[in-house]
Design a protein around this motif. Sequence first.
Motif, PDB file in Angstrom:
ATOM      1  N   ASP A  28      12.175  85.504  26.241  1.00  0.00           N
ATOM      2  CA  ASP A  28      12.574  86.910  26.357  1.00  0.00           C
ATOM      3  C   ASP A  28      11.408  87.881  26.510  1.00  0.00           C
ATOM      4  OD1 ASP A  28      15.218  86.164  26.129  1.00  0.00           O
ATOM      5  OD2 ASP A  28      15.359  86.637  24.003  1.00  0.00           O
ATOM      6  N   ASP A  29      10.203  87.452  26.156  1.00  0.00           N
ATOM      7  CA  ASP A  29       9.035  88.334  26.229  1.00  0.00           C
ATOM      8  C   ASP A  29       7.861  87.599  26.834  1.00  0.00           C
ATOM      9  OD1 ASP A  29      10.023  90.728  24.982  1.00  0.00           O
ATOM     10  OD2 ASP A  29       9.932  89.698  23.060  1.00  0.00           O
ATOM     11  N   GLU A  30       7.011  88.351  27.536  1.00  0.00           N
ATOM     12  CA  GLU A  30       5.760  87.782  28.029  1.00  0.00           C
ATOM     13  C   GLU A  30       4.787  87.653  26.867  1.00  0.00           C
ATOM     14  OE1 GLU A  30       4.237  90.160  31.210  1.00  0.00           O
ATOM     15  OE2 GLU A  30       5.829  89.547  32.579  1.00  0.00           O
ATOM     16  N   GLY A  31       3.870  86.736  26.996  1.00  0.00           N
ATOM     17  CA  GLY A  31       2.865  86.564  25.961  1.00  0.00           C
ATOM     18  C   GLY A  31       2.109  85.267  26.152  1.00  0.00           C
ATOM     19  N   ILE A  32       1.721  84.681  25.051  1.00  0.00           N
ATOM     20  CA  ILE A  32       1.025  83.397  25.041  1.00  0.00           C
ATOM     21  C   ILE A  32       1.944  82.400  24.337  1.00  0.00           C
ATOM     22  CG2 ILE A  32      -1.022  82.129  24.269  1.00  0.00           C
ATOM     23  CD1 ILE A  32      -1.689  84.318  26.277  1.00  0.00           C
ATOM     24  N   ILE A  33       2.181  81.258  24.976  1.00  0.00           N
ATOM     25  CA  ILE A  33       2.990  80.225  24.338  1.00  0.00           C
ATOM     26  C   ILE A  33       2.068  79.254  23.619  1.00  0.00           C
ATOM     27  CG2 ILE A  33       3.104  78.713  26.383  1.00  0.00           C
ATOM     28  CD1 ILE A  33       6.016  78.057  25.446  1.00  0.00           C
ATOM     29  N   GLU A  60      -1.008  78.690  26.601  1.00  0.00           N
ATOM     30  CA  GLU A  60      -1.123  79.257  27.946  1.00  0.00           C
ATOM     31  C   GLU A  60      -0.242  80.493  28.071  1.00  0.00           C
ATOM     32  OE1 GLU A  60      -0.178  75.825  30.288  1.00  0.00           O
ATOM     33  OE2 GLU A  60       1.963  76.195  30.237  1.00  0.00           O
ATOM     34  N   PRO A  61      -0.543  81.347  29.045  1.00  0.00           N
ATOM     35  CA  PRO A  61       0.294  82.530  29.272  1.00  0.00           C
ATOM     36  C   PRO A  61       1.698  82.123  29.686  1.00  0.00           C
ATOM     37  CG  PRO A  61      -1.788  82.699  30.465  1.00  0.00           C
ATOM     38  CD  PRO A  61      -1.693  81.305  29.939  1.00  0.00           C
ATOM     39  N   ILE A  62       2.668  82.979  29.342  1.00  0.00           N
ATOM     40  CA  ILE A  62       4.062  82.687  29.676  1.00  0.00           C
ATOM     41  C   ILE A  62       4.739  83.975  30.127  1.00  0.00           C
ATOM     42  CG2 ILE A  62       4.917  83.026  27.326  1.00  0.00           C
ATOM     43  CD1 ILE A  62       6.799  80.637  27.824  1.00  0.00           C
ATOM     44  N   ASN A  63       5.683  83.819  31.051  1.00  0.00           N
ATOM     45  CA  ASN A  63       6.464  84.944  31.552  1.00  0.00           C
ATOM     46  C   ASN A  63       7.901  84.833  31.059  1.00  0.00           C
ATOM     47  OD1 ASN A  63       4.375  86.144  33.164  1.00  0.00           O
ATOM     48  ND2 ASN A  63       4.632  84.451  34.588  1.00  0.00           N
ATOM     49  N   VAL A  64       8.646  85.900  31.224  1.00  0.00           N
ATOM     50  CA  VAL A  64      10.056  85.921  30.859  1.00  0.00           C
ATOM     51  C   VAL A  64      10.827  84.936  31.738  1.00  0.00           C
ATOM     52  CG1 VAL A  64      12.123  87.388  30.821  1.00  0.00           C
ATOM     53  CG2 VAL A  64       9.931  88.308  30.068  1.00  0.00           C
ATOM     54  N   GLY A  65      11.799  84.260  31.131  1.00  0.00           N
ATOM     55  CA  GLY A  65      12.650  83.359  31.901  1.00  0.00           C
ATOM     56  C   GLY A  65      12.549  81.918  31.442  1.00  0.00           C
ATOM     57  N   LEU A  66      12.549  81.028  32.399  1.00  0.00           N
ATOM     58  CA  LEU A  66      12.515  79.587  32.147  1.00  0.00           C
ATOM     59  C   LEU A  66      11.078  79.082  32.112  1.00  0.00           C
ATOM     60  CD1 LEU A  66      14.069  76.808  32.048  1.00  0.00           C
ATOM     61  CD2 LEU A  66      13.830  76.787  34.536  1.00  0.00           C
ATOM     62  N   TYR A  67      10.779  78.242  31.141  1.00  0.00           N
ATOM     63  CA  TYR A  67       9.460  77.618  31.022  1.00  0.00           C
ATOM     64  C   TYR A  67       9.631  76.106  31.035  1.00  0.00           C
ATOM     65  CZ  TYR A  67       5.046  76.072  28.960  1.00  0.00           C
ATOM     66  OH  TYR A  67       3.853  75.437  28.713  1.00  0.00           O
ATOM     67  N   ASN A  68       8.812  75.429  31.825  1.00  0.00           N
ATOM     68  CA  ASN A  68       8.803  73.970  31.890  1.00  0.00           C
ATOM     69  C   ASN A  68       7.376  73.468  31.783  1.00  0.00           C
ATOM     70  OD1 ASN A  68      11.368  73.004  32.059  1.00  0.00           O
ATOM     71  ND2 ASN A  68      11.399  72.757  34.274  1.00  0.00           N
ATOM     72  N   LYS A  69       7.204  72.410  31.022  1.00  0.00           N
ATOM     73  CA  LYS A  69       5.890  71.765  30.907  1.00  0.00           C
ATOM     74  C   LYS A  69       6.131  70.273  30.740  1.00  0.00           C
ATOM     75  CE  LYS A  69       1.382  72.148  30.340  1.00  0.00           C
ATOM     76  NZ  LYS A  69       0.534  72.848  31.277  1.00  0.00           N
ATOM     77  N   ARG A 137      14.396  81.153  19.238  1.00  0.00           N
ATOM     78  CA  ARG A 137      15.123  82.092  18.374  1.00  0.00           C
ATOM     79  C   ARG A 137      14.163  83.194  17.953  1.00  0.00           C
ATOM     80  NH1 ARG A 137      19.445  78.693  16.172  1.00  0.00           N
ATOM     81  NH2 ARG A 137      19.072  76.601  16.929  1.00  0.00           N
ATOM     82  N   TRP A 138      14.721  84.282  17.472  1.00  0.00           N
ATOM     83  CA  TRP A 138      13.925  85.331  16.863  1.00  0.00           C
ATOM     84  C   TRP A 138      14.793  86.149  15.956  1.00  0.00           C
ATOM     85  CZ3 TRP A 138      12.401  90.041  20.209  1.00  0.00           C
ATOM     86  CH2 TRP A 138      13.353  90.288  21.181  1.00  0.00           C
ATOM     87  N   TRP A 139      14.165  86.962  15.115  1.00  0.00           N
ATOM     88  CA  TRP A 139      14.882  87.600  14.013  1.00  0.00           C
ATOM     89  C   TRP A 139      16.030  88.468  14.473  1.00  0.00           C
ATOM     90  CZ3 TRP A 139      15.388  92.781  12.848  1.00  0.00           C
ATOM     91  CH2 TRP A 139      14.585  93.655  13.588  1.00  0.00           C
ATOM     92  N   LYS A 140      15.923  89.095  15.622  1.00  0.00           N
ATOM     93  CA  LYS A 140      17.021  89.946  16.090  1.00  0.00           C
ATOM     94  C   LYS A 140      18.286  89.118  16.294  1.00  0.00           C
ATOM     95  CE  LYS A 140      14.015  93.215  18.403  1.00  0.00           C
ATOM     96  NZ  LYS A 140      13.558  93.747  19.676  1.00  0.00           N
ATOM     97  N   LYS A 141      18.106  87.900  16.731  1.00  0.00           N
ATOM     98  CA  LYS A 141      19.264  87.030  16.953  1.00  0.00           C
ATOM     99  C   LYS A 141      19.644  86.278  15.688  1.00  0.00           C
ATOM    100  CE  LYS A 141      18.340  86.705  21.810  1.00  0.00           C
ATOM    101  NZ  LYS A 141      18.011  85.910  22.955  1.00  0.00           N
ATOM    102  N   LEU A 142      18.725  86.164  14.760  1.00  0.00           N
ATOM    103  CA  LEU A 142      19.017  85.477  13.506  1.00  0.00           C
ATOM    104  C   LEU A 142      19.656  86.399  12.479  1.00  0.00           C
ATOM    105  CD1 LEU A 142      15.785  83.406  12.898  1.00  0.00           C
ATOM    106  CD2 LEU A 142      18.040  82.527  13.395  1.00  0.00           C
ATOM    107  N   PHE A 143      19.580  87.691  12.721  1.00  0.00           N
ATOM    108  CA  PHE A 143      19.948  88.655  11.701  1.00  0.00           C
ATOM    109  C   PHE A 143      21.327  88.405  11.107  1.00  0.00           C
ATOM    110  CE2 PHE A 143      21.137  92.871  10.110  1.00  0.00           C
ATOM    111  CZ  PHE A 143      20.075  93.071   9.258  1.00  0.00           C
TER     112      PHE A 143
END
Length: 156
Positions: A28-33, A60-69, A137-143
């Motif tokens: 859901d967010d860009e950042g570092i995975i 490594e850097p990651i963008n919003v969406g699907l990630y495959n490694k 998951r993240w806290w907004k969805k775990l709330f």
Amino acid sequence: MKFLILFLASIFSFSQIHKLEIEIPNVDDEGIIYIAIYDNAKDFDSGNNSPDIMALNIIEPINVGLYNKTVDLKKGTYGVKVLIDTNGNADIDLNFFGLPKEQFGFSNNVLGLFGAPKFDKASFKLNENKKIIIKLRWWKKLFISYYFLCWLFRVV
């Protein structure tokens, strides 16, 4: 004869390496995975995030969406931890309830009641090429989730 033995030994050793495909469908967010792959319970459950105790460490850097490694690993039992670091501090940030502010996940899509799950719940056997899907998951969805309510009321 030596050549034949070496050739057969090399075929056998290569056959013990398998491909693990890690798919994360909901970034859901860009950042570092940060992906930590562990091959034993002691290190997975230790809370120590040192790359020295991991079977494999991916950053490594990651963008919003699907990630495959896809990675190569020896035959064995593994557990995977994932964190998307959105603010670049190389750590998981927690809110005032102690819940993660950033996306995280574990192999087998398990959660621990008071933190990370144990290796026996998150682990899987790798004895052939395998694909795992980790839903972050993240806290907004775990709330309002069961896990949050259990944590809040200390119910097992």
